[in-house]
Design a protein around this motif. Structure first.
Motif, PDB file in Angstrom:
ATOM      1  N   ILE A 188       0.922  -1.273   0.117  1.00 29.75           N
ATOM      2  CA  ILE A 188      -0.115  -0.030   0.031  1.00 29.75           C
ATOM      3  C   ILE A 188       0.943   1.187   0.179  1.00 29.75           C
ATOM      4  CG2 ILE A 188      -0.160   0.505   2.453  1.00 29.75           C
ATOM      5  CD1 ILE A 188      -3.089   0.471  -0.006  1.00 29.75           C
ATOM      6  N   GLY A 189       2.144   1.029   0.471  1.00 31.53           N
ATOM      7  CA  GLY A 189       2.943   2.276   0.538  1.00 31.53           C
ATOM      8  C   GLY A 189       3.297   2.899  -0.963  1.00 31.53           C
ATOM      9  N   THR A 190       3.334   1.867  -1.767  1.00 33.55           N
ATOM     10  CA  THR A 190       3.604   2.224  -3.317  1.00 33.55           C
ATOM     11  C   THR A 190       2.525   2.603  -4.024  1.00 33.55           C
ATOM     12  OG1 THR A 190       3.369  -0.129  -3.905  1.00 33.55           O
ATOM     13  CG2 THR A 190       5.576   0.393  -3.464  1.00 33.55           C
ATOM     14  N   MET A 191       1.123   2.508  -3.280  1.00 32.56           N
ATOM     15  CA  MET A 191      -0.114   2.534  -4.034  1.00 32.56           C
ATOM     16  C   MET A 191      -0.740   4.144  -3.421  1.00 32.56           C
ATOM     17  SD  MET A 191      -1.426  -1.155  -3.999  1.00 32.56           S
ATOM     18  CE  MET A 191      -3.210  -0.387  -4.588  1.00 32.56           C
ATOM     19  N   THR A 192      -0.171   4.527  -2.408  1.00 30.63           N
ATOM     20  CA  THR A 192      -0.751   5.809  -1.851  1.00 30.63           C
ATOM     21  C   THR A 192      -0.847   7.023  -2.500  1.00 30.63           C
ATOM     22  OG1 THR A 192       1.335   6.310  -0.854  1.00 30.63           O
ATOM     23  CG2 THR A 192      -0.198   5.091   0.690  1.00 30.63           C
ATOM     24  N   ARG A 193       0.267   7.021  -3.487  1.00 28.94           N
ATOM     25  CA  ARG A 193       0.139   8.212  -4.429  1.00 28.94           C
ATOM     26  C   ARG A 193      -1.047   8.304  -5.511  1.00 28.94           C
ATOM     27  NH1 ARG A 193       5.699   7.501  -7.545  1.00 28.94           N
ATOM     28  NH2 ARG A 193       6.328   6.799  -5.506  1.00 28.94           N
ATOM     29  N   PHE A 194      -1.400   7.137  -5.437  1.00 29.79           N
ATOM     30  CA  PHE A 194      -2.642   6.984  -6.561  1.00 29.79           C
ATOM     31  C   PHE A 194      -4.128   6.935  -5.730  1.00 29.79           C
ATOM     32  CE2 PHE A 194       0.877   4.530  -8.535  1.00 29.79           C
ATOM     33  CZ  PHE A 194       1.173   5.474  -9.626  1.00 29.79           C
ATOM     34  N   LEU A 195      -4.089   6.812  -4.479  1.00 30.81           N
ATOM     35  CA  LEU A 195      -5.386   6.944  -3.667  1.00 30.81           C
ATOM     36  C   LEU A 195      -5.742   8.291  -3.111  1.00 30.81           C
ATOM     37  CD1 LEU A 195      -4.602   3.485  -1.591  1.00 30.81           C
ATOM     38  CD2 LEU A 195      -5.955   3.907  -3.525  1.00 30.81           C
ATOM     39  N   PRO A 196      -6.847   8.425  -2.999  1.00 30.95           N
ATOM     40  CA  PRO A 196      -7.382   9.691  -2.545  1.00 30.95           C
ATOM     41  C   PRO A 196      -6.540   9.979  -0.852  1.00 30.95           C
ATOM     42  CG  PRO A 196      -9.140   8.322  -2.985  1.00 30.95           C
ATOM     43  CD  PRO A 196      -8.187   7.420  -3.012  1.00 30.95           C
ATOM     44  N   SER A 197      -6.458  11.205  -0.887  1.00 34.17           N
ATOM     45  CA  SER A 197      -5.617  11.542   0.311  1.00 34.17           C
ATOM     46  C   SER A 197      -6.771  11.756   1.549  1.00 34.17           C
ATOM     47  CB  SER A 197      -4.888  12.995   0.199  1.00 34.17           C
ATOM     48  OG  SER A 197      -4.504  13.660   1.700  1.00 34.17           O
ATOM     49  N   LEU A 198      -6.338  10.914   2.500  1.00 37.59           N
ATOM     50  CA  LEU A 198      -7.179  10.966   3.819  1.00 37.59           C
ATOM     51  C   LEU A 198      -7.066  12.400   4.529  1.00 37.59           C
ATOM     52  CD1 LEU A 198      -6.944   7.631   5.334  1.00 37.59           C
ATOM     53  CD2 LEU A 198      -8.787   8.320   4.051  1.00 37.59           C
ATOM     54  N   ASP A 199      -6.133  12.864   4.388  1.00 37.83           N
ATOM     55  CA  ASP A 199      -5.883  14.185   4.981  1.00 37.83           C
ATOM     56  C   ASP A 199      -6.575  15.289   4.419  1.00 37.83           C
ATOM     57  OD1 ASP A 199      -3.960  13.214   6.843  1.00 37.83           O
ATOM     58  OD2 ASP A 199      -2.355  13.683   5.792  1.00 37.83           O
ATOM     59  N   LYS A 200      -6.865  15.440   3.062  1.00 31.97           N
ATOM     60  CA  LYS A 200      -7.686  16.181   2.425  1.00 31.97           C
ATOM     61  C   LYS A 200      -8.964  15.873   2.517  1.00 31.97           C
ATOM     62  CE  LYS A 200      -4.379  17.326  -1.521  1.00 31.97           C
ATOM     63  NZ  LYS A 200      -4.287  17.097  -2.924  1.00 31.97           N
ATOM     64  N   MET A 201      -9.415  14.761   2.784  1.00 31.39           N
ATOM     65  CA  MET A 201     -10.773  14.278   3.242  1.00 31.39           C
ATOM     66  C   MET A 201     -11.079  14.962   4.424  1.00 31.39           C
ATOM     67  SD  MET A 201     -11.367  10.379   2.047  1.00 31.39           S
ATOM     68  CE  MET A 201     -10.205   9.625   0.719  1.00 31.39           C
ATOM     69  N   ALA A 202     -10.279  14.783   5.438  1.00 31.31           N
ATOM     70  CA  ALA A 202     -10.531  15.113   6.630  1.00 31.31           C
ATOM     71  C   ALA A 202     -10.718  16.772   6.784  1.00 31.31           C
ATOM     72  CB  ALA A 202      -9.436  14.873   7.798  1.00 31.31           C
ATOM     73  N   ALA A 203      -9.744  17.441   6.125  1.00 34.34           N
ATOM     74  CA  ALA A 203      -9.893  19.001   6.182  1.00 34.34           C
ATOM     75  C   ALA A 203     -11.160  19.431   5.281  1.00 34.34           C
ATOM     76  CB  ALA A 203      -8.719  19.368   5.186  1.00 34.34           C
ATOM     77  N   SER A 204     -11.401  18.681   4.208  1.00 37.26           N
ATOM     78  CA  SER A 204     -12.961  18.949   3.717  1.00 37.26           C
ATOM     79  C   SER A 204     -14.003  18.815   4.677  1.00 37.26           C
ATOM     80  CB  SER A 204     -12.971  17.918   2.429  1.00 37.26           C
ATOM     81  OG  SER A 204     -14.519  18.249   2.067  1.00 37.26           O
ATOM     82  N   ALA A 205     -13.968  17.617   5.295  1.00 38.01           N
ATOM     83  CA  ALA A 205     -15.028  17.471   6.205  1.00 38.01           C
ATOM     84  C   ALA A 205     -15.280  18.622   7.477  1.00 38.01           C
ATOM     85  CB  ALA A 205     -14.649  16.073   7.136  1.00 38.01           C
TER      86      ALA A 205
END
Length: 403
Positions: A188-205
Protein backbone atom coordinates in the motif's frame (compact mmCIF):
# COMPACT_ATOMS: atom_id res chain seq x y z
CA UNK A 1 -14.00 -23.20 -3.05
CA UNK A 2 -17.74 -23.69 -2.61
CA UNK A 3 -17.34 -23.44 1.18
CA UNK A 4 -15.51 -20.13 0.86
CA UNK A 5 -18.23 -18.72 -1.40
CA UNK A 6 -20.85 -19.81 1.11
CA UNK A 7 -18.95 -18.02 3.88
CA UNK A 8 -18.77 -14.85 1.76
CA UNK A 9 -22.52 -15.03 1.13
CA UNK A 10 -23.11 -15.23 4.89
CA UNK A 11 -20.78 -12.27 5.48
CA UNK A 12 -22.58 -10.09 2.95
CA UNK A 13 -25.98 -11.04 4.37
CA UNK A 14 -24.99 -10.13 7.94
CA UNK A 15 -23.01 -7.02 7.01
CA UNK A 16 -26.05 -4.67 6.81
CA UNK A 17 -27.04 -5.67 10.34
CA UNK A 18 -23.53 -5.07 11.68
CA UNK A 19 -23.28 -1.81 9.73
CA UNK A 20 -26.54 -0.57 11.27
CA UNK A 21 -25.44 -1.50 14.80
CA UNK A 22 -22.22 0.51 14.55
CA UNK A 23 -23.79 3.39 12.58
CA UNK A 24 -24.86 5.47 15.59
CA UNK A 25 -21.50 5.44 17.43
CA UNK A 26 -19.67 5.91 14.12
CA UNK A 27 -21.68 9.03 13.30
CA UNK A 28 -21.14 10.46 16.78
CA UNK A 29 -17.37 9.97 16.55
CA UNK A 30 -17.20 11.48 13.05
CA UNK A 31 -19.30 14.51 13.93
CA UNK A 32 -17.35 15.11 17.11
CA UNK A 33 -14.02 14.83 15.32
CA UNK A 34 -14.77 16.50 11.98
CA UNK A 35 -18.18 18.14 12.26
CA UNK A 36 -19.49 16.40 9.15
CA UNK A 37 -19.48 13.09 7.29
CA UNK A 38 -17.26 12.62 4.26
CA UNK A 39 -18.88 10.10 1.92
CA UNK A 40 -15.70 8.54 0.53
CA UNK A 41 -14.07 8.30 3.95
CA UNK A 42 -17.21 6.61 5.29
CA UNK A 43 -17.20 4.22 2.35
CA UNK A 44 -13.59 3.25 3.08
CA UNK A 45 -14.39 2.67 6.75
CA UNK A 46 -17.38 0.46 5.97
CA UNK A 47 -15.34 -1.49 3.43
CA UNK A 48 -12.93 -2.17 6.30
CA UNK A 49 -15.81 -3.42 8.46
CA UNK A 50 -16.99 -5.67 5.64
CA UNK A 51 -13.46 -7.04 5.25
CA UNK A 52 -13.24 -7.72 9.02
CA UNK A 53 -16.53 -9.62 8.93
CA UNK A 54 -15.38 -11.71 5.95
CA UNK A 55 -11.96 -12.43 7.49
CA UNK A 56 -13.49 -13.45 10.81
CA UNK A 57 -16.07 -15.70 9.20
CA UNK A 58 -13.42 -17.30 7.00
CA UNK A 59 -11.69 -18.57 10.14
CA UNK A 60 -14.87 -19.54 12.04
CA UNK A 61 -17.35 -20.83 9.49
CA UNK A 62 -18.88 -23.15 8.60
CA UNK A 63 -19.92 -24.11 12.13
CA UNK A 64 -20.51 -27.84 12.58
CA UNK A 65 -23.49 -29.23 14.42
CA UNK A 66 -22.89 -31.27 17.56
CA UNK A 67 -23.76 -34.41 15.62
CA UNK A 68 -21.21 -33.56 12.94
CA UNK A 69 -18.60 -32.76 15.58
CA UNK A 70 -19.01 -36.20 17.16
CA UNK A 71 -18.14 -37.88 13.86
CA UNK A 72 -15.19 -35.60 13.08
CA UNK A 73 -11.67 -36.83 13.69
CA UNK A 74 -9.94 -35.06 16.62
CA UNK A 75 -7.66 -32.22 15.52
CA UNK A 76 -4.23 -31.77 17.00
CA UNK A 77 -2.53 -28.35 17.14
CA UNK A 78 0.59 -27.85 15.06
CA UNK A 79 3.27 -26.14 17.16
CA UNK A 80 6.21 -26.83 14.82
CA UNK A 81 6.84 -23.86 12.52
CA UNK A 82 7.64 -23.84 8.79
CA UNK A 83 5.82 -27.06 7.97
CA UNK A 84 5.41 -25.81 4.40
CA UNK A 85 9.11 -26.28 3.65
CA UNK A 86 9.22 -29.66 5.35
CA UNK A 87 6.12 -31.09 3.66
CA UNK A 88 6.10 -29.32 0.32
CA UNK A 89 7.68 -32.16 -1.66
CA UNK A 90 5.41 -34.72 -0.02
CA UNK A 91 2.09 -32.87 -0.10
CA UNK A 92 2.26 -30.80 -3.29
CA UNK A 93 3.15 -33.63 -5.66
CA UNK A 94 6.17 -31.83 -7.06
CA UNK A 95 8.99 -33.78 -8.72
CA UNK A 96 12.06 -31.60 -8.74
CA UNK A 97 13.52 -33.38 -11.76
CA UNK A 98 10.32 -32.82 -13.74
CA UNK A 99 9.61 -29.09 -14.36
CA UNK A 100 6.20 -30.00 -15.75
CA UNK A 101 5.02 -30.69 -12.20
CA UNK A 102 6.00 -27.26 -10.89
CA UNK A 103 2.79 -25.48 -11.88
CA UNK A 104 0.62 -28.33 -10.59
CA UNK A 105 2.47 -28.11 -7.26
CA UNK A 106 1.93 -24.36 -7.05
CA UNK A 107 -1.84 -24.69 -7.48
CA UNK A 108 -2.18 -27.79 -5.31
CA UNK A 109 -4.53 -27.54 -2.28
CA UNK A 110 -1.52 -27.83 0.02
CA UNK A 111 0.18 -24.76 -1.50
CA UNK A 112 -3.03 -22.74 -1.90
CA UNK A 113 -3.77 -23.21 1.79
CA UNK A 114 -0.64 -21.23 2.66
CA UNK A 115 -1.28 -18.69 -0.11
CA UNK A 116 -4.79 -18.02 1.20
CA UNK A 117 -3.43 -17.62 4.73
CA UNK A 118 -1.02 -14.97 3.43
CA UNK A 119 -3.78 -13.20 1.51
CA UNK A 120 -6.23 -13.32 4.45
CA UNK A 121 -4.66 -10.49 6.47
CA UNK A 122 -2.94 -8.66 3.63
CA UNK A 123 -5.83 -6.14 3.38
CA UNK A 124 -5.55 -5.55 7.14
CA UNK A 125 -1.97 -4.33 6.71
CA UNK A 126 -3.19 -2.04 3.92
CA UNK A 127 -6.00 -0.55 6.00
CA UNK A 128 -3.76 -0.08 9.03
CA UNK A 129 -1.23 1.94 7.04
CA UNK A 130 -3.60 3.84 4.74
CA UNK A 131 -6.71 4.49 6.84
CA UNK A 132 -5.44 4.24 10.41
CA UNK A 133 -1.93 5.62 9.65
CA UNK A 134 -0.06 3.00 11.65
CA UNK A 135 3.69 2.56 11.35
CA UNK A 136 5.43 -0.69 10.45
CA UNK A 137 5.95 -1.94 14.01
CA UNK A 138 2.42 -1.28 15.24
CA UNK A 139 1.00 -2.80 12.04
CA UNK A 140 3.04 -5.97 12.50
CA UNK A 141 1.95 -6.25 16.14
CA UNK A 142 -1.74 -5.67 15.35
CA UNK A 143 -1.70 -8.15 12.48
CA UNK A 144 0.02 -10.75 14.68
CA UNK A 145 -2.52 -10.19 17.49
CA UNK A 146 -5.41 -10.50 15.04
CA UNK A 147 -4.05 -13.78 13.70
CA UNK A 148 -3.42 -14.99 17.26
CA UNK A 149 -7.04 -14.20 18.13
CA UNK A 150 -8.22 -16.33 15.19
CA UNK A 151 -5.96 -19.21 16.17
CA UNK A 152 -6.88 -19.08 19.87
CA UNK A 153 -10.57 -19.07 18.96
CA UNK A 154 -9.94 -22.28 17.00
CA UNK A 155 -7.81 -23.82 19.76
CA UNK A 156 -10.45 -23.09 22.43
CA UNK A 157 -13.34 -24.28 20.23
CA UNK A 158 -14.78 -20.75 19.93
CA UNK A 159 -13.90 -19.98 23.54
CA UNK A 160 -15.77 -22.96 24.94
CA UNK A 161 -18.89 -22.90 22.80
CA UNK A 162 -18.00 -26.35 21.45
CA UNK A 163 -16.79 -29.23 23.64
CA UNK A 164 -13.65 -29.66 21.52
CA UNK A 165 -11.93 -27.86 18.62
CA UNK A 166 -13.29 -28.42 15.14
CA UNK A 167 -10.40 -26.55 13.47
CA UNK A 168 -6.68 -26.91 13.98
CA UNK A 169 -4.45 -24.39 15.71
CA UNK A 170 -1.48 -24.04 13.34
CA UNK A 171 1.56 -21.92 14.08
CA UNK A 172 2.24 -21.77 10.33
CA UNK A 173 -1.11 -19.99 9.89
CA UNK A 174 0.09 -17.44 12.43
CA UNK A 175 3.31 -16.93 10.47
CA UNK A 176 1.56 -16.68 7.10
CA UNK A 177 -1.10 -14.28 8.37
CA UNK A 178 1.50 -11.97 9.88
CA UNK A 179 3.59 -12.15 6.70
CA UNK A 180 0.52 -11.24 4.66
CA UNK A 181 -0.23 -8.20 6.82
CA UNK A 182 3.37 -7.00 6.47
CA UNK A 183 3.23 -7.46 2.69
CA UNK A 184 0.00 -5.49 2.61
CA UNK A 185 1.67 -2.69 4.57
CA UNK A 186 4.56 -2.58 2.08
CA UNK A 187 2.35 -2.81 -1.02
CA UNK A 188 0.00 0.00 0.00
CA UNK A 189 3.00 2.28 0.49
CA UNK A 190 3.67 2.22 -3.25
CA UNK A 191 -0.01 2.79 -4.03
CA UNK A 192 -0.79 5.74 -1.76
CA UNK A 193 0.12 8.29 -4.45
CA UNK A 194 -2.73 6.92 -6.56
CA UNK A 195 -5.26 6.80 -3.69
CA UNK A 196 -7.40 9.68 -2.38
CA UNK A 197 -5.71 11.66 0.39
CA UNK A 198 -7.31 11.01 3.77
CA UNK A 199 -5.84 14.28 5.06
CA UNK A 200 -7.66 16.21 2.33
CA UNK A 201 -10.86 14.33 3.12
CA UNK A 202 -10.49 15.25 6.80
CA UNK A 203 -9.81 18.92 5.95
CA UNK A 204 -12.87 19.01 3.71
CA UNK A 205 -15.03 17.40 6.41
CA UNK A 206 -13.82 19.90 9.04
CA UNK A 207 -14.58 22.79 6.74
CA UNK A 208 -18.11 21.54 6.12
CA UNK A 209 -18.51 20.85 9.84
CA UNK A 210 -18.81 24.59 10.51
CA UNK A 211 -22.42 24.26 9.33
CA UNK A 212 -24.77 22.13 11.43
CA UNK A 213 -26.49 19.49 9.30
CA UNK A 214 -29.94 18.05 9.93
CA UNK A 215 -28.41 14.64 10.73
CA UNK A 216 -26.13 16.22 13.33
CA UNK A 217 -29.09 17.98 14.95
CA UNK A 218 -31.05 14.74 14.83
CA UNK A 219 -28.30 12.78 16.59
CA UNK A 220 -28.10 15.41 19.33
CA UNK A 221 -31.88 15.24 19.69
CA UNK A 222 -31.83 11.44 19.97
CA UNK A 223 -29.18 11.63 22.69
CA UNK A 224 -31.26 14.18 24.59
CA UNK A 225 -34.40 12.07 24.16
CA UNK A 226 -32.56 9.07 25.57
CA UNK A 227 -31.39 11.07 28.60
CA UNK A 228 -34.89 12.48 29.10
CA UNK A 229 -36.39 9.00 28.94
CA UNK A 230 -33.86 7.79 31.52
CA UNK A 231 -34.75 10.71 33.81
CA UNK A 232 -38.44 9.83 33.45
CA UNK A 233 -37.76 6.23 34.44
CA UNK A 234 -35.76 7.33 37.49
CA UNK A 235 -38.46 9.83 38.48
CA UNK A 236 -41.19 7.22 38.05
CA UNK A 237 -39.30 4.78 40.29
CA UNK A 238 -38.80 7.42 42.97
CA UNK A 239 -42.36 8.81 42.90
CA UNK A 240 -44.24 5.59 42.20
CA UNK A 241 -47.73 5.79 43.66
CA UNK A 242 -47.32 9.42 44.71
CA UNK A 243 -48.57 11.12 41.54
CA UNK A 244 -52.31 10.43 41.09
CA UNK A 245 -52.30 13.30 38.57
CA UNK A 246 -50.50 11.03 36.11
CA UNK A 247 -53.50 8.70 35.87
CA UNK A 248 -55.76 11.65 35.20
CA UNK A 249 -53.50 13.00 32.49
CA UNK A 250 -53.65 9.69 30.59
CA UNK A 251 -57.45 10.05 30.49
CA UNK A 252 -57.25 13.51 28.88
CA UNK A 253 -55.14 13.32 25.69
CA UNK A 254 -54.74 17.08 25.37
CA UNK A 255 -53.40 17.47 28.92
CA UNK A 256 -51.16 14.44 28.45
CA UNK A 257 -49.69 15.90 25.26
CA UNK A 258 -49.32 19.30 26.93
CA UNK A 259 -47.48 17.73 29.86
CA UNK A 260 -45.01 16.10 27.49
CA UNK A 261 -44.48 19.36 25.60
CA UNK A 262 -43.87 21.21 28.87
CA UNK A 263 -41.46 18.51 29.98
CA UNK A 264 -39.52 18.82 26.73
CA UNK A 265 -39.55 22.59 27.01
CA UNK A 266 -38.19 22.54 30.56
CA UNK A 267 -35.46 20.03 29.64
CA UNK A 268 -34.20 21.68 26.47
CA UNK A 269 -34.62 25.32 27.52
CA UNK A 270 -33.35 24.64 31.04
CA UNK A 271 -30.18 22.87 29.97
CA UNK A 272 -29.52 25.41 27.21
CA UNK A 273 -29.68 28.26 29.72
CA UNK A 274 -27.73 26.50 32.48
CA UNK A 275 -25.01 25.21 30.15
CA UNK A 276 -24.86 28.47 28.16
CA UNK A 277 -26.12 27.15 24.87
CA UNK A 278 -25.67 23.42 25.30
CA UNK A 279 -27.91 20.49 26.03
CA UNK A 280 -26.19 17.17 26.81
CA UNK A 281 -26.86 16.04 23.24
CA UNK A 282 -25.48 19.23 21.73
CA UNK A 283 -22.45 18.99 24.00
CA UNK A 284 -21.71 15.50 22.67
CA UNK A 285 -22.21 16.61 19.05
CA UNK A 286 -20.20 19.81 19.61
CA UNK A 287 -22.59 22.60 18.72
CA UNK A 288 -24.66 24.99 20.77
CA UNK A 289 -27.36 27.67 20.67
CA UNK A 290 -26.03 31.23 20.54
CA UNK A 291 -27.50 34.68 20.14
CA UNK A 292 -27.74 36.00 16.59
CA UNK A 293 -26.53 39.42 17.70
CA UNK A 294 -23.17 40.16 19.35
CA UNK A 295 -22.65 41.29 22.95
CA UNK A 296 -25.88 39.81 24.24
CA UNK A 297 -26.19 39.66 28.01
CA UNK A 298 -26.85 36.37 29.74
CA UNK A 299 -30.34 37.55 30.75
CA UNK A 300 -31.31 38.51 27.20
CA UNK A 301 -29.82 35.26 25.90
CA UNK A 302 -31.89 33.29 28.43
CA UNK A 303 -35.06 35.07 27.36
CA UNK A 304 -34.30 34.35 23.72
CA UNK A 305 -33.73 30.67 24.51
CA UNK A 306 -37.10 30.53 26.28
CA UNK A 307 -38.75 32.11 23.26
CA UNK A 308 -36.95 29.73 20.89
CA UNK A 309 -38.20 26.59 22.61
CA UNK A 310 -41.64 28.06 23.32
CA UNK A 311 -42.08 28.65 19.61
CA UNK A 312 -40.71 25.21 18.78
CA UNK A 313 -42.73 23.09 21.21
CA UNK A 314 -45.81 25.30 21.20
CA UNK A 315 -45.86 25.10 17.41
CA UNK A 316 -45.58 21.32 17.30
CA UNK A 317 -48.07 20.89 20.13
CA UNK A 318 -50.70 22.86 18.19
CA UNK A 319 -50.00 21.02 14.95
CA UNK A 320 -49.94 17.50 16.36
CA UNK A 321 -53.04 18.02 18.50
CA UNK A 322 -55.06 20.30 16.21
CA UNK A 323 -57.81 17.71 15.74
CA UNK A 324 -58.27 17.16 19.49
CA UNK A 325 -58.17 20.91 20.09
CA UNK A 326 -60.84 21.56 17.47
CA UNK A 327 -63.03 18.81 18.89
CA UNK A 328 -62.65 20.13 22.45
CA UNK A 329 -63.23 23.79 21.59
CA UNK A 330 -66.20 23.31 19.26
CA UNK A 331 -67.71 20.45 21.32
CA UNK A 332 -69.66 19.17 18.34
CA UNK A 333 -71.26 15.76 18.11
CA UNK A 334 -71.50 15.90 14.36
CA UNK A 335 -69.57 12.99 12.92
CA UNK A 336 -69.30 14.85 9.64
CA UNK A 337 -67.72 17.89 11.30
CA UNK A 338 -65.30 15.72 13.23
CA UNK A 339 -64.27 14.04 10.01
CA UNK A 340 -63.65 17.43 8.42
CA UNK A 341 -61.53 18.49 11.38
CA UNK A 342 -59.59 15.23 11.21
CA UNK A 343 -58.89 15.63 7.50
CA UNK A 344 -57.86 19.23 8.08
CA UNK A 345 -55.57 18.16 10.92
CA UNK A 346 -53.88 15.50 8.79
CA UNK A 347 -53.52 17.94 5.91
CA UNK A 348 -51.97 20.52 8.24
CA UNK A 349 -49.56 17.94 9.61
CA UNK A 350 -48.59 16.92 6.09
CA UNK A 351 -48.02 20.54 5.09
CA UNK A 352 -45.90 21.02 8.22
CA UNK A 353 -43.67 18.08 7.32
CA UNK A 354 -43.33 19.37 3.75
CA UNK A 355 -42.50 22.85 5.08
CA UNK A 356 -39.85 21.46 7.45
CA UNK A 357 -38.27 19.40 4.69
CA UNK A 358 -38.31 22.40 2.38
CA UNK A 359 -36.82 24.65 5.04
CA UNK A 360 -34.14 22.04 5.77
CA UNK A 361 -33.19 21.98 2.09
CA UNK A 362 -33.16 25.79 1.98
CA UNK A 363 -31.04 25.98 5.13
CA UNK A 364 -28.61 23.52 3.56
CA UNK A 365 -28.20 25.78 0.54
CA UNK A 366 -28.11 28.97 2.60
CA UNK A 367 -25.28 28.11 4.98
CA UNK A 368 -25.68 29.48 8.49
CA UNK A 369 -29.45 30.03 8.36
CA UNK A 370 -31.50 28.64 11.23
CA UNK A 371 -35.12 27.48 11.26
CA UNK A 372 -38.04 29.86 11.67
CA UNK A 373 -38.16 29.51 15.46
CA UNK A 374 -34.50 30.47 15.58
CA UNK A 375 -34.98 33.51 13.35
CA UNK A 376 -37.95 34.80 15.38
CA UNK A 377 -36.11 34.32 18.69
CA UNK A 378 -32.85 35.77 17.29
CA UNK A 379 -30.90 32.64 18.13
CA UNK A 380 -29.04 30.12 16.02
CA UNK A 381 -26.86 27.06 16.37
CA UNK A 382 -23.09 27.29 16.08
CA UNK A 383 -20.42 24.61 15.78
CA UNK A 384 -17.88 24.28 18.58
CA UNK A 385 -15.41 21.95 16.85
CA UNK A 386 -11.73 22.83 17.06
CA UNK A 387 -11.65 23.82 13.40
CA UNK A 388 -14.44 26.34 13.95
CA UNK A 389 -12.74 27.81 17.01
CA UNK A 390 -9.41 28.04 15.20
CA UNK A 391 -10.82 29.74 12.09
CA UNK A 392 -12.91 32.19 14.08
CA UNK A 393 -10.04 33.08 16.36
CA UNK A 394 -8.21 34.32 13.24
CA UNK A 395 -11.16 36.25 11.85
CA UNK A 396 -11.90 39.87 12.62
CA UNK A 397 -15.50 39.34 13.68
CA UNK A 398 -15.82 37.35 16.92
CA UNK A 399 -18.41 34.60 17.10
CA UNK A 400 -21.76 35.56 18.62
CA UNK A 401 -21.84 34.03 22.08
CA UNK A 402 -23.76 35.07 25.17
CA UNK A 403 -21.74 36.97 27.70
Amino acid sequence: MGVYLQVLDTSFLLFPVIAFVILFPFLIVQYRKYGSIHFLRTLIFYSFILYCVCADFMTMLPLPTMHQLQHMAPVQPNLIPFGFFRLFSEKSGIIWSAPSTYWRALISPFTLQYVFNILLLMPLGMYLRYYFKRNFLSTAILVFCTSLFFEISQLTALFGIYPRPYRCFDIDDLICNTLGGILGFLLIGTMTRFLPSLDKMAASARKKGVHISVIRRGLAYLIDRGILALLNVILALILRGHLPLGTYLHQVPLLYAAAHSIEDFVYFAGFTILLRGYTPGKLVMRFKVVSSTPNTSYLHFSLRVLLRYFLLYGYFYLILNSFDLASAVLSTDSQRMLSIYEYASNALLGLTIVALVGESIFNWSEKGRDYLWGILSKTRVQATNRYFKRTHSKSETPPHTPS
